[in-house]
Design a protein around this motif. Structure first.
Motif, PDB file in Angstrom:
ATOM      1  N   PHE A 183      34.302  40.552  45.504  1.00  0.00           N
ATOM      2  CA  PHE A 183      35.352  40.390  46.512  1.00  0.00           C
ATOM      3  C   PHE A 183      35.498  41.693  47.281  1.00  0.00           C
ATOM      4  O   PHE A 183      35.981  42.690  46.741  1.00  0.00           O
ATOM      5  CB  PHE A 183      36.657  40.016  45.818  1.00  0.00           C
ATOM      6  CG  PHE A 183      37.777  39.649  46.754  1.00  0.00           C
ATOM      7  CD1 PHE A 183      37.757  38.447  47.448  1.00  0.00           C
ATOM      8  CD2 PHE A 183      38.859  40.504  46.938  1.00  0.00           C
ATOM      9  CE1 PHE A 183      38.790  38.093  48.299  1.00  0.00           C
ATOM     10  CE2 PHE A 183      39.898  40.165  47.790  1.00  0.00           C
ATOM     11  CZ  PHE A 183      39.860  38.957  48.480  1.00  0.00           C
ATOM     12  N   TYR A 236      44.699  37.256  45.917  1.00  0.00           N
ATOM     13  CA  TYR A 236      43.869  37.574  44.739  1.00  0.00           C
ATOM     14  C   TYR A 236      43.829  39.090  44.531  1.00  0.00           C
ATOM     15  O   TYR A 236      43.615  39.862  45.478  1.00  0.00           O
ATOM     16  CB  TYR A 236      42.460  37.021  44.938  1.00  0.00           C
ATOM     17  CG  TYR A 236      41.468  37.489  43.894  1.00  0.00           C
ATOM     18  CD1 TYR A 236      41.484  36.956  42.616  1.00  0.00           C
ATOM     19  CD2 TYR A 236      40.514  38.465  44.191  1.00  0.00           C
ATOM     20  CE1 TYR A 236      40.576  37.373  41.654  1.00  0.00           C
ATOM     21  CE2 TYR A 236      39.603  38.893  43.249  1.00  0.00           C
ATOM     22  CZ  TYR A 236      39.641  38.350  41.975  1.00  0.00           C
ATOM     23  OH  TYR A 236      38.732  38.775  41.036  1.00  0.00           O
ATOM     24  N   SER A 287      41.901  42.044  43.183  1.00  0.00           N
ATOM     25  CA  SER A 287      40.582  42.478  42.703  1.00  0.00           C
ATOM     26  C   SER A 287      40.647  43.778  41.921  1.00  0.00           C
ATOM     27  O   SER A 287      39.630  44.232  41.393  1.00  0.00           O
ATOM     28  CB  SER A 287      39.625  42.640  43.893  1.00  0.00           C
ATOM     29  OG  SER A 287      40.116  43.625  44.795  1.00  0.00           O
ATOM     30  N   GLU A 330      37.804  40.145  38.048  1.00  0.00           N
ATOM     31  CA  GLU A 330      36.459  40.009  38.597  1.00  0.00           C
ATOM     32  C   GLU A 330      36.137  38.529  38.759  1.00  0.00           C
ATOM     33  O   GLU A 330      36.489  37.707  37.898  1.00  0.00           O
ATOM     34  CB  GLU A 330      35.414  40.666  37.678  1.00  0.00           C
ATOM     35  CG  GLU A 330      35.541  42.166  37.543  1.00  0.00           C
ATOM     36  CD  GLU A 330      35.161  42.924  38.805  1.00  0.00           C
ATOM     37  OE1 GLU A 330      34.596  42.308  39.731  1.00  0.00           O
ATOM     38  OE2 GLU A 330      35.414  44.145  38.837  1.00  0.00           O
ATOM     39  N   TYR A 381      37.774  33.305  37.824  1.00  0.00           N
ATOM     40  CA  TYR A 381      37.859  34.748  37.605  1.00  0.00           C
ATOM     41  C   TYR A 381      38.327  35.037  36.189  1.00  0.00           C
ATOM     42  O   TYR A 381      38.845  34.169  35.482  1.00  0.00           O
ATOM     43  CB  TYR A 381      38.777  35.405  38.633  1.00  0.00           C
ATOM     44  CG  TYR A 381      40.252  35.094  38.458  1.00  0.00           C
ATOM     45  CD1 TYR A 381      41.063  35.919  37.698  1.00  0.00           C
ATOM     46  CD2 TYR A 381      40.834  33.968  39.071  1.00  0.00           C
ATOM     47  CE1 TYR A 381      42.415  35.652  37.533  1.00  0.00           C
ATOM     48  CE2 TYR A 381      42.181  33.684  38.909  1.00  0.00           C
ATOM     49  CZ  TYR A 381      42.972  34.533  38.138  1.00  0.00           C
ATOM     50  OH  TYR A 381      44.295  34.257  37.970  1.00  0.00           O
ATOM     51  N   LYS A 389      39.099  42.327  34.316  1.00  0.00           N
ATOM     52  CA  LYS A 389      38.026  43.323  34.378  1.00  0.00           C
ATOM     53  C   LYS A 389      37.504  43.669  32.983  1.00  0.00           C
ATOM     54  O   LYS A 389      36.304  43.875  32.790  1.00  0.00           O
ATOM     55  CB  LYS A 389      38.527  44.588  35.078  1.00  0.00           C
ATOM     56  CG  LYS A 389      38.432  44.558  36.588  1.00  0.00           C
ATOM     57  CD  LYS A 389      38.709  45.935  37.167  1.00  0.00           C
ATOM     58  CE  LYS A 389      38.549  45.923  38.684  1.00  0.00           C
ATOM     59  NZ  LYS A 389      37.158  45.694  39.101  1.00  0.00           N
TER      60      LYS A 389
END
Length: 381
Positions: A180, A337, A339, A343, A359, A362
């Protein structure tokens, strides 16, 4: 090797006599402020280098990192009057290369700190280290035990010290195939994949062994570490680079005393903390405590690889990292979203239509969050 003794300082021997319940007792000196110089120095006659780590001791109760001793003038001298200055950095590391080292000579360390205090070590002899005969692993109930075997036919070694760097390959729980950027979703470029990592750490404990009480100068299958079953280190492939060096009897006694002091405390009948005497002194004040030891000699190395598929079945186990779940962000919600914490894994479809993106966090998709690097080591097989 990592210096362990920045956390150690002079503590009067104390004994607690109890007749009833035993309650924890922390001597007041544990809380006291200390500022002793800590030195970890070694001159390597194998490659003509010298490494010295300088820091300041902190109280046992402290939770901060020992502060480095920077800006010092550090040099290595031999018994023939030759001297080599070492270069320092902001972390208290002082190094020198291209030093003309004679294995038959004697060497000492000189330090002048920024505040003008001068320290000097005793002259040391350089020890010739024998080769590592075998570095291997043994399956046990507790996990995978790595052991070392070495010997010296001349009988001149007897005292040994080991340190190691361990590297392992691992992956994130999920593989992120999308990225993204600038509020748009795109295919993640291959060179930006964050799924596979390699992590390297160094030994933290004092590892020493002696054959002094044996007829032969032989160390056989000495245990270095045991990797627990299900450890991430053995998920794919693991490697250890072991470094071995022979010690003088004096150096061995120092490390043994420090080992007992740092690793055996906790019980009423454990060895009580006291002075760990090294071979470095303040030239103007012989009563000032200086922590650490300066030693030297040759260093030998050996590397070991362990693959997951080589483990016996009862040691093949995976332990998941955290609570990894997946969720979906709809196309209409994509502007919201985040980011920074998540992820993208792939597309979410309904029939022939893309309705959003799958998603995860992370920590579940970016292997770097577990301390590793995306760069494959040059030595990796």
């Amino acid at each position: 090797m990592k210096a362990l003794y920045p956390y150690i300082f002079l503590i009067p021997v104390y004994i607690i006599l109890v007749t009833g319940c035993v309650e924890p007792y922390a001597p007041p000196v544990i809380e006291s402020d200390v500022n002793y110089l800590v030195v970890d120095g070694f001159v390597n006659s194998s490659d003509g280098t010298a490494t010295v780590k300088l820091s300041r001791a902190i109280a046992l109760s402290a939770t901060t990192t020992p502060p480095p001793e920077t800006g010092a003038a550090v040099s290595v001298e031999d018994d023939r009057g030759n001297s080599t200055s070492l270069s320092g950095d902001n972390a208290g590391n002082y190094t020198g290369a291209g030093i003309p080292i004679d294995i038959t000579g004697k060497y000492r360390l000189k330090i002048r700190t920024l505040d003008g205090e001068e320290y000097i070590s005793d002259y040391i002899e350089l020890k010739q280290t024998p080769a590592i005969d075998e570095l291997t692993w043994i399956p046990t109930d507790a996990g995978t035990r790595i052991v070392v075997t070495t010997h010296d036919d001349t009988g001149n070694s007897r005292y040994y010290q080991w340190s190691y760097d361990e590297t392992w390959e691992y992956t994130a729980v999920y593989q992120s195939g999308l990225i993204f950027v600038d509020d748009t979703v795109d295919i993640r470029p291959y060179d930006e994949y964050i799924y596979r990592c390699w992590r390297t750490t160094s030994s933290q404990k004092i590892i020493i062994g002696s054959s002094d009480r044996l007829a032969e100068d032989l160390i056989s299958k000495f245990p270095l570490i045991t990797i627990a079953k299900g450890s991430q280190k053995l998920f794919i492939k693991y490697s250890m680079l072991l470094k071995q060096r022979a010690l003088t009897r004096e150096a061995y006694d120092y490390w043994e005393q420090l080992q007992k002091t740092t690793e055996s405390l906790g019980g009423l009948f454990d060895p009580q903390p006291g002075k760990v005497a090294g071979n470095i002194h303040n030239t103007a004040d012989s009563d000032e405590p200086v922590l650490g030891y300066f030693s030297g000699g040759t260093v030998v190395e050996k590397r070991l690889f362990i693959k997951f598929m080589d483990l016996p079945n009862d040691l093949k186990a995976y332990l998941t990292v955290g609570n990894c779940t997946q969720d979906t962000v709809l196309m209409a919600d994509l502007p919201q979203y985040n980011s920074s914490f998540n992820e993208l894994l792939g597309t979410a479809t309904q029939g022939p239509f893309t309705i959003g993106f799958i998603y995860t966090s992370k920590s579940c998709a970016d292997c770097r969050t577990q301390g590793g690097s995306l760069t494959k080591p040059d030595f990796w097989e």
